[in-house]
Design a protein around this motif. Structure first.
Motif, mmCIF file in Angstrom:
data_model
loop_
_atom_site.group_PDB
_atom_site.id
_atom_site.type_symbol
_atom_site.label_atom_id
_atom_site.label_comp_id
_atom_site.label_asym_id
_atom_site.label_seq_id
_atom_site.Cartn_x
_atom_site.Cartn_y
_atom_site.Cartn_z
ATOM 1 N N ALA A 1 -49.849 17.900 25.857
ATOM 2 C CA ALA A 1 -49.243 19.205 25.585
ATOM 3 C C ALA A 1 -49.624 20.117 26.740
ATOM 4 C CB ALA A 1 -49.746 19.772 24.267
ATOM 5 N N ILE A 2 -48.631 20.781 27.324
ATOM 6 C CA ILE A 2 -48.868 21.579 28.535
ATOM 7 C C ILE A 2 -48.431 23.016 28.285
ATOM 8 C CG2 ILE A 2 -48.248 21.838 30.982
ATOM 9 C CD1 ILE A 2 -47.763 18.781 31.002
ATOM 10 N N GLY A 3 -49.333 23.959 28.552
ATOM 11 C CA GLY A 3 -48.962 25.350 28.325
ATOM 12 C C GLY A 3 -50.119 26.294 28.567
ATOM 13 N N ASN A 4 -50.104 27.417 27.859
ATOM 14 C CA ASN A 4 -51.159 28.408 28.057
ATOM 15 C C ASN A 4 -51.328 29.288 26.821
ATOM 16 O OD1 ASN A 4 -48.489 29.652 29.243
ATOM 17 N ND2 ASN A 4 -49.776 31.375 28.703
ATOM 18 N N GLY A 5 -52.540 29.835 26.694
ATOM 19 C CA GLY A 5 -52.782 30.869 25.690
ATOM 20 C C GLY A 5 -53.273 30.402 24.339
ATOM 21 N N VAL A 6 -53.724 29.142 24.209
ATOM 22 C CA VAL A 6 -54.204 28.694 22.894
ATOM 23 C C VAL A 6 -55.695 29.004 22.761
ATOM 24 C CG1 VAL A 6 -54.644 26.324 23.710
ATOM 25 C CG2 VAL A 6 -54.299 26.750 21.281
ATOM 26 N N ILE B 1 -54.269 14.394 21.257
ATOM 27 C CA ILE B 1 -53.291 14.912 22.231
ATOM 28 C C ILE B 1 -54.073 15.667 23.299
ATOM 29 C CG2 ILE B 1 -51.324 16.448 22.584
ATOM 30 C CD1 ILE B 1 -50.654 16.036 19.591
ATOM 31 N N LYS B 2 -53.895 15.324 24.549
ATOM 32 C CA LYS B 2 -54.597 16.032 25.616
ATOM 33 C C LYS B 2 -53.917 17.373 25.861
ATOM 34 C CE LYS B 2 -56.293 15.756 30.356
ATOM 35 N NZ LYS B 2 -56.345 14.990 31.612
ATOM 36 N N MET B 3 -54.672 18.442 25.656
ATOM 37 C CA MET B 3 -54.150 19.786 25.868
ATOM 38 C C MET B 3 -54.390 20.178 27.324
ATOM 39 S SD MET B 3 -53.091 20.460 22.795
ATOM 40 C CE MET B 3 -52.859 22.228 22.630
ATOM 41 N N CYS B 4 -53.328 20.414 28.055
ATOM 42 C CA CYS B 4 -53.414 20.759 29.475
ATOM 43 C C CYS B 4 -53.091 22.238 29.638
ATOM 44 C CB CYS B 4 -52.443 19.910 30.294
ATOM 45 S SG CYS B 4 -52.747 18.141 30.147
ATOM 46 N N GLU B 5 -54.127 23.043 29.605
ATOM 47 C CA GLU B 5 -53.965 24.493 29.714
ATOM 48 C C GLU B 5 -53.790 24.881 31.181
ATOM 49 O OE1 GLU B 5 -54.348 28.438 27.641
ATOM 50 O OE2 GLU B 5 -53.920 26.380 27.006
ATOM 51 N N LEU B 6 -52.938 25.851 31.430
ATOM 52 C CA LEU B 6 -52.753 26.330 32.805
ATOM 53 C C LEU B 6 -52.638 27.846 32.806
ATOM 54 C CD1 LEU B 6 -49.463 27.073 33.118
ATOM 55 C CD2 LEU B 6 -49.295 24.595 33.150
ATOM 56 N N TYR B 7 -52.798 28.409 33.993
ATOM 57 C CA TYR B 7 -52.687 29.861 34.162
ATOM 58 C C TYR B 7 -51.860 30.143 35.404
ATOM 59 C CZ TYR B 7 -53.743 34.641 35.473
ATOM 60 O OH TYR B 7 -53.615 35.959 35.837
#
Length: 619
Positions: A335-340, A355-361
């Motif tokens: 899962a790729i995104g931001n703000g969790v 599920i690997k959470m791929c946080e980005l900024y």
């Protein structure tokens, strides 16, 4: 002898491996990620040196030739192959090429919901070398008119379900803007693009129309509230689009993945990272018109989704759904995104599996980005000495009450020193890391820059975000300026205040974001002063905000004050108001809550307050 020598080498390797794991646990994560970043940069440079400026559109056209029958977009059960999208977008290009005066470099505004025709129109106009401005499909009236005019388009293309929104402002649009509607029956003054497409040829448009002469040429305009004022059209160059399209690959996605896109395409996450990322990989995406928490996992199972894009609110809503059997029975791996938030992150993994959470900024218009490729819960990205060589940035001390960076007696800013101390994220602007700014008035671009930060003549991009650093990980702290985030959208407080102040019984209005327990971001609250001898009309206030503002920008809470506190410069002082929030146990001023069932604002009683805090009332 040989045996003892080999044993010694083995023991040495094992010891070094142990020490690496102990002292540098993320060494190999960082190494492979930075290697990928370097590969992308090197590839772009090599194309440039050979005189081959390859854009995201060029990559799409290459896939359409090499894998014409592979599904590119799946929408409501219908499959659109790479060839289908290529041909449909060529029809769009041929309509505008033969039946309009559009030429290479002209801007066309696009107002459309998530649907395949969004991609068709975007790519079709790109084939003509036009700059496409993505308009937020939630805005209307004054804000919509502002956004359209600010990017100075020659044409406006509108989706069938949004023609009514445009009809409200049709008479106010500049005369030189031609409006096209994706519907057979359109209002007077609008040309039916759908009708034209039915007879248009799908022959390819000559490449000379869209060939890029410079990767720093403008490709798109994507609107952002930034930190102040009305939405601004951020310039997205071909180079930025290329870098964004490589992010899915950098996180380990492949051509065999199926990416689920429920975020709005007018945002950079869905368009540049999602659609662009699929093109970089040659993969398939499942496009949803609008996110649905109740249908999410059914869609993932139905279409064999392996990757999905998220914002923090999306994960929060999924966790709030009633529990069901087989929630881990799916093929989603990334899962790729931001703000969790950290607590939502943990709950999400516990409930829905590994599920690997791929946080980005990364701000849409910014020149700095971070990626958390390690899965460290709560962090938006990694940083260390090697990262800073590629992505230079600083966290500087910030005055929260004055809402500005702290400068010493000599006028210089200073970096935060302690781990966990919040600082304003800034990034140097230079040839390697340019800031392309906004369309229209140059003052908006200037407002995003800080000058003479550490020395005379230096220039930094002001992200408007406060971050904290703990060891080699970065964490989000808060937004600065006159903006807050609610339901995945940035809300400009000055824009909301202007709409509120139009009411004839209001003398002054201040709008700010307040924290609601167990909700992502902040929701809107308006504090107002009534004009002398005027009474408060709650129904009229409700009608005003729902008529002129998108739903996410409407203030959920209303406070009536006798006087407004100001700073020494007469700037409205929101610091205390934000701190007090909407608690009637602490605030003696009259408080009201937005009740959509009664279509009015109602008194915020202690009982109603507790229901809101406990999550029993939907905001």
């Amino acid at each position: 002898m040989l045996l003892s020598w080999l044993t010694g080498i083995g023991a040495g390797i094992a010891f070094l491996h142990f020490m690496q794991k102990l002292l540098f646990p993320y060494f190999w994560h960082d190494f492979w990620y930075l290697l990928k970043v370097a590969r992308v940069g090197l590839r772009i440079e090599m194309f440039g040196l050979r005189g081959e400026l390859v854009t995201v559109l060029d990559k799409f056209l290459s896939h359409a030739k090499r894998q014409p029958h592979k599904p590119f977009v799946i929408y409501e059960g219908d499959v659109y192959t790479y060839q289908d999208v290529d041909r449909r977008s060529s029809r769009v290009a041929n309509v505008f090429l033969n039946q309009s005066t559009l030429k290479k470099g002209d801007t066309v505004a696009l107002l459309m919901s998530n649907e395949p025709d969004f991609v068709h129109v975007w790519f079709g106009l790109a084939k003509l070398g036009c700059v496409v401005a993505f308009l937020n499909s939630n805005i209307r009236s004054k804000s919509l008119l502002h956004c359209i005019c600010s990017c100075e388009p020659r044409a406006l293309v509108v989706g069938a379900d949004l023609l009514g929104t445009v009809e409200e402002i049709l008479q106010s649009l500049p005369e030189d803007i031609t409006v096209w509607g994706m519907k057979d029956s359109v209002p007077q003054g609008v040309i039916s693009l759908k009708e034209k497409l039915s007879t248009a040829p799908d022959k390819p448009v000559p490449r000379r129309h869209h060939v890029a002469s410079n990767l720093k040429s403008t490709h798109l305009y994507i609107f952002t509230s930034g930190t102040t004022g009305l939405p601004k059209a951020a310039v997205i160059t071909q180079l930025q689009a290329l870098w964004a399209s490589a992010l899915l690959w950098a996180f380990g996605c492949t051509a065999d993945d199926i990416i689920y896109i429920t975020l709005p395409l007018y945002h950079s996450s869905a368009s540049l990272l999602g659609i662009g990322g699929c093109i970089e990989l040659g993969a398939t995406c499942v496009l949803k018109k609008k996110f649905s928490a109740s249908q999410f996992w059914n869609d993932c199972k139905k279409y064999n989704v392996t990757i999905f894009q998220y914002i923090g609110e999306l994960c929060h809503y999924l966790c709030k759904q009633p529990k069901q059997e087989g929630e881990k029975d799916h093929q989603v791996r990334l899962a790729i995104g931001n703000g969790v938030r950290s607590n939502v992150w943990r709950e999400f993994l516990d409930r829905f599996g590994n599920i690997k959470m791929c946080e980005l900024y990364g701000a849409t218009e910014g020149n700095i980005s971070f990626m958390n490729h390690t899965g460290k819960i709560g962090s938006l990205g990694r940083t260390n000495f090697f990262y800073k060589l590629l992505f230079a940035f600083d966290l500087i001390k910030y005055d929260f009450q004055k809402d500005e960076p702290i400068r010493n007696e000599q006028g210089w800013c200073s970096s935060v020193k302690k781990a966990g101390e919040p600082g304003l994220l800034i990034a140097p602007v230079n040839a390697q890391h340019p800031f392309f700014g906004y369309a229209g008035n140059k003052k908006y671009t200037e407002k995003k820059l800080l000058y003479d930060v550490f020395k005379k003549g230096d220039v930094y991009f002001n992200t408007g975000d406060l971050l904290v650093q703990d060891q080699d990980f970065l964490y989000f702290w808060d937004h600065t300026g006159d903006t807050f985030r609610w339901k995945g959208e940035n809300v400009a407080t000055t824009e909301v205040a202007d709409i509120v102040a139009m009411l004839d019984f209001i003398q002054e209005a201040s709008v700010y974001g307040v924290v609601v327990p167990d909700f992502e971001g902040k929701t809107g609250m308006a504090s107002i002063i009534l004009k002398p001898n005027k009474s408060l009309d709650l129904k009229k206030f409700y009608d005003q905000v729902v008529t002129f503002l998108p739903g996410y920008a409407c203030p959920r809470f209303l406070r009536i004050q006798g006087k407004m506190e100001t700073t020494g410069t007469f700037k409205l002082q929101k610091f205390r108001l934000v701190e007090e929030g909407f608690n009637p146990l602490k605030i003696s001023d009259p408080l009201y809550f937005m009740d959509n069932l009664k279509k009015s604002y109602v008194p915020l009683t202690k009982e109603l307050y507790h229901q809101i805090v406990l999550g029993e009332i939907k905001l």
